[in-house]
Write a protein that holds these residues in place. Structure first.
Motif, PDB file in Angstrom:
ATOM      1  N   MET A   1       0.821  -1.191   0.000  1.00 13.94           N
ATOM      2  CA  MET A   1       0.000   0.000   0.000  1.00 13.94           C
ATOM      3  C   MET A   1       0.867   1.259   0.000  1.00 13.94           C
ATOM      4  SD  MET A   1      -3.088   0.967  -0.041  1.00 13.94           S
ATOM      5  CE  MET A   1      -4.304   2.052   0.529  1.00 13.94           C
ATOM      6  N   LYS A   2       1.968   1.193   0.775  1.00 18.45           N
ATOM      7  CA  LYS A   2       2.853   2.352   0.831  1.00 18.45           C
ATOM      8  C   LYS A   2       3.460   2.636  -0.545  1.00 18.45           C
ATOM      9  CE  LYS A   2       4.124   2.036   5.684  1.00 18.45           C
ATOM     10  NZ  LYS A   2       5.212   1.882   6.642  1.00 18.45           N
ATOM     11  N   ARG A   3       3.808   1.560  -1.273  1.00 13.19           N
ATOM     12  CA  ARG A   3       4.363   1.739  -2.617  1.00 13.19           C
ATOM     13  C   ARG A   3       3.358   2.424  -3.528  1.00 13.19           C
ATOM     14  NH1 ARG A   3       7.420  -3.738  -4.480  1.00 13.19           N
ATOM     15  NH2 ARG A   3       9.227  -3.477  -3.143  1.00 13.19           N
ATOM     16  N   PHE A   4       2.107   2.012  -3.452  1.00 19.38           N
ATOM     17  CA  PHE A   4       1.057   2.599  -4.272  1.00 19.38           C
ATOM     18  C   PHE A   4       0.919   4.086  -3.968  1.00 19.38           C
ATOM     19  CE2 PHE A   4      -3.403   3.851  -4.817  1.00 19.38           C
ATOM     20  CZ  PHE A   4      -3.527   3.632  -6.191  1.00 19.38           C
ATOM     21  N   VAL A   5       0.880   4.424  -2.698  1.00 21.48           N
ATOM     22  CA  VAL A   5       0.739   5.834  -2.287  1.00 21.48           C
ATOM     23  C   VAL A   5       1.951   6.621  -2.765  1.00 21.48           C
ATOM     24  CG1 VAL A   5       0.638   7.385  -0.297  1.00 21.48           C
ATOM     25  CG2 VAL A   5      -0.763   5.317  -0.336  1.00 21.48           C
ATOM     26  N   ALA A   6       3.142   6.063  -2.623  1.00 21.24           N
ATOM     27  CA  ALA A   6       4.356   6.755  -3.060  1.00 21.24           C
ATOM     28  C   ALA A   6       4.347   6.970  -4.570  1.00 21.24           C
ATOM     29  CB  ALA A   6       5.590   5.968  -2.639  1.00 21.24           C
TER      30      ALA A   6
END
Length: 160
Positions: A1-6
């Motif tokens: 999820m963090k990768r997607f947000v980044a």
């Protein structure tokens, strides 16, 4: 999820850095392409596949000279090469400055019809189209174009 947000944040930053002029051009080209069912991605893909690979290739006249030289190296009789050169001269006179990948079936049909209208005999037209077709066959093997439009051009009937 963090990768997607980044990734989304990076895209937002990159989008904010696009100059306004480029955004306006993109909107205009999108508007022009839309009635044809195309978008910028499809147009870009088409150019990358069908235009850019051929833009560094020689024009018809230079490619024809290369073809004739190659055919003479294969060991054809001098008169055969002379005949080929003569037949291709008609083709290069008409299309010499263009690139092979640009020529369409319609272009060749217009040329054929112009020869007929000029009173060129059907057998001669058949020979000219045959020489041009052989040239296109060679050019596709050299990756100067990806197809031979003459495969779809009807030859005039020859009645002896």
């Amino acid at each position: 999820m963090k990768r997607f947000v980044a990734a989304r944040e990076r895209e937002s930053v990159e989008a904010a850095q696009i100059p306004e002029k480029l955004k306006l051009e993109a909107a205009e080209y999108t508007r022009l392409l839309a009635p044809h069912g195309w978008d910028l991605r499809r147009a870009t893909d088409y150019v990358l596949q069908n235009v850019i690979p051929f833009e560094t290739k020689p024009p018809v006249a230079a490619a024809a000279d290369e073809y004739i030289a190659a055919e003479s190296q294969v060991g054809h009789a001098k008169c055969t090469v002379t005949t080929l050169r003569s037949r291709l001269r008609h083709f290069t006179t008409r299309f010499g400055n263009r690139h092979l990948h640009e020529l369409t079936v319609a272009d060749i049909e217009i040329w054929r019809d112009a020869l007929q209208d000029a009173g060129v005999p059907a057998l001669t037209i058949r020979h000219l189209l045959g020489a041009a077709s052989g040239f296109f066959h060679w050019a596709t093997s050299k990756k100067y174009c990806d197809s031979n439009p003459l495969e779809h051009v009807r030859r005039p009937k020859y009645v002896p």
